[in-house]
Design a protein around this motif. Structure first.
Motif, short mmCIF file in Angstrom:
data_model
loop_
_atom_site.label_atom_id
_atom_site.label_comp_id
_atom_site.label_asym_id
_atom_site.label_seq_id
_atom_site.Cartn_x
_atom_site.Cartn_y
_atom_site.Cartn_z
N LYS A 13 0.77 -1.29 -0.43
CA LYS A 13 0.13 0.06 0.08
C LYS A 13 0.97 1.31 0.01
N PRO A 14 1.19 1.68 -1.23
CA PRO A 14 2.14 2.98 -1.20
C PRO A 14 1.47 4.18 -0.35
N PRO A 15 2.36 5.26 0.00
CA PRO A 15 2.01 6.21 0.78
C PRO A 15 1.00 7.07 0.22
N VAL A 16 0.08 7.96 0.63
CA VAL A 16 -0.61 8.86 -0.19
C VAL A 16 0.12 10.02 -0.20
N ARG A 17 0.44 10.68 -1.36
CA ARG A 17 1.13 11.85 -1.49
C ARG A 17 0.55 12.60 -2.84
N ARG A 18 0.32 13.86 -2.60
CA ARG A 18 -0.04 14.66 -3.73
C ARG A 18 1.06 15.19 -4.43
N THR A 77 10.56 22.56 -18.26
CA THR A 77 11.80 22.74 -17.31
C THR A 77 11.25 22.97 -16.09
N ILE A 78 11.57 22.09 -15.08
CA ILE A 78 11.46 22.20 -13.68
C ILE A 78 12.19 23.14 -13.12
N LEU A 79 11.69 24.30 -12.48
CA LEU A 79 12.91 25.13 -11.69
C LEU A 79 12.91 24.90 -10.40
N THR A 80 12.03 24.25 -9.56
CA THR A 80 12.15 23.96 -8.28
C THR A 80 11.12 22.93 -7.96
N VAL A 81 11.54 22.22 -7.01
CA VAL A 81 10.56 21.02 -6.30
C VAL A 81 10.57 21.27 -4.90
N ASP A 82 9.33 21.50 -4.18
CA ASP A 82 9.26 21.64 -2.85
C ASP A 82 8.43 20.65 -2.14
N TYR A 83 9.19 20.15 -1.20
CA TYR A 83 8.38 19.02 -0.34
C TYR A 83 7.61 19.74 0.84
N SER A 84 6.40 19.25 1.19
CA SER A 84 5.62 19.74 2.13
C SER A 84 5.09 18.54 3.01
N PRO A 85 5.61 18.59 4.20
CA PRO A 85 5.21 17.01 4.97
C PRO A 85 3.90 17.13 5.31
N ALA A 86 3.45 16.09 5.67
CA ALA A 86 1.92 16.05 6.14
C ALA A 86 1.64 16.76 7.42
N ASP A 118 -1.76 19.30 7.83
CA ASP A 118 -3.43 19.37 7.73
C ASP A 118 -4.02 18.55 6.48
N LEU A 119 -2.78 18.53 5.50
CA LEU A 119 -3.37 17.83 4.20
C LEU A 119 -2.23 16.66 3.93
N PRO A 120 -2.71 15.63 3.01
CA PRO A 120 -1.39 14.73 2.70
C PRO A 120 -0.32 15.51 2.34
N GLU A 121 0.84 14.93 2.57
CA GLU A 121 2.01 15.42 2.10
C GLU A 121 2.19 15.57 0.67
N SER A 122 3.09 16.27 0.13
CA SER A 122 3.11 16.78 -1.19
C SER A 122 4.26 17.08 -1.80
N LEU A 123 4.62 16.81 -3.18
CA LEU A 123 5.55 17.53 -3.83
C LEU A 123 5.30 18.44 -4.71
N ASP A 124 5.72 19.72 -4.57
CA ASP A 124 5.20 20.66 -5.56
C ASP A 124 6.42 21.02 -6.53
N PHE A 125 6.03 20.81 -7.71
CA PHE A 125 6.96 21.22 -8.72
C PHE A 125 6.48 22.52 -9.61
N VAL A 126 7.56 23.26 -9.58
CA VAL A 126 7.29 24.81 -10.46
C VAL A 126 8.28 24.62 -11.59
N TYR A 127 7.21 24.87 -13.05
CA TYR A 127 7.63 24.89 -14.11
C TYR A 127 8.03 26.23 -14.68
N ALA A 128 9.04 26.40 -15.56
CA ALA A 128 9.24 27.62 -16.33
C ALA A 128 8.35 27.69 -17.43
N GLY A 129 7.52 28.71 -17.19
CA GLY A 129 6.56 29.18 -18.35
C GLY A 129 7.30 30.25 -19.06
#
Length: 168
Positions: free
Chosen positions: A9-14, A78-87, A89-100
């Motif tokens: 059962k893989p972890p829930v991650r947004r 192109t991904i400029l940055t990746v931000d990890y947010s631990p669990a 109030d919400l499930p943990e997440s990886l936030d990817f920021v793309y160069a527009g």
């Protein structure tokens, strides 16, 4: 090698996909402004974006959210940055920021929220010196890191199973 999941059962991650879009100051100062959204789901302004659906390619999720929220359709690779947010109030997440990239004056003039039902109150072009006043701390730090990567030509290409995603 098999691609089947080895975890029972893989972890829930947004997976959050956001887009860093710039325009030049229409007043001619040469200053750059970043496109931010005023969302009903966040305190302060954020980059356009949202969650990827299951099996949705991440850059296409970013593009979908950008188009839905602003009307812009841009190639994202192109991904400029990746931000990890631990669990918390919400499930943990990886936030990817793309160069527009830097949009043309015509593209910038056409930016508008397309679906108010998506929870977007307004769109704003904000110069870098004013970001801290209009963003929550975590969002501000993410944008500042993306801006630094943009300024220095840094970034990572998005790969899908080891193959660079094509532009377009």
């Amino acid at each position: 090698m098999s691609t089947t999941c080895l975890i029972g059962k893989p972890p829930v991650r947004r997976s959050i996909q956001q887009v860093f879009v710039l325009r030049e100051d229409p007043g001619g100062s040469g200053e750059l402004f970043v496109l931010l959204v005023d969302s009903v789901h966040h305190d302060g302004l954020t980059l356009p974006g949202g969650s990827a659906e299951q099996d949705e390619l991440p850059h296409l999720a970013a593009r979908r959210h950008l188009e839905t929220q602003t009307g812009l359709v841009l190639p994202l690779r192109t991904i400029l940055t990746v931000d990890y947010s631990p669990a918390a109030d919400l499930p943990e997440s990886l936030d990817f920021v793309y160069a527009g990239g830097v949009v043309t004056p015509r593209q910038a003039g056409a930016v508008r929220p397309h679906h108010p039902s998506q929870g977007i109150r307004a769109l704003h072009w904000v110069p870098q010196p004013k970001l801290r006043r209009v963003m929550a701390d975590d969002q501000y730090r993410r944008v500042e890191d993306a801006w630094d990567a943009w300024d220095h030509g840094a970034g990572l290409p998005l790969l899908v199973r080891g193959v660079p995603v094509p532009l377009g």
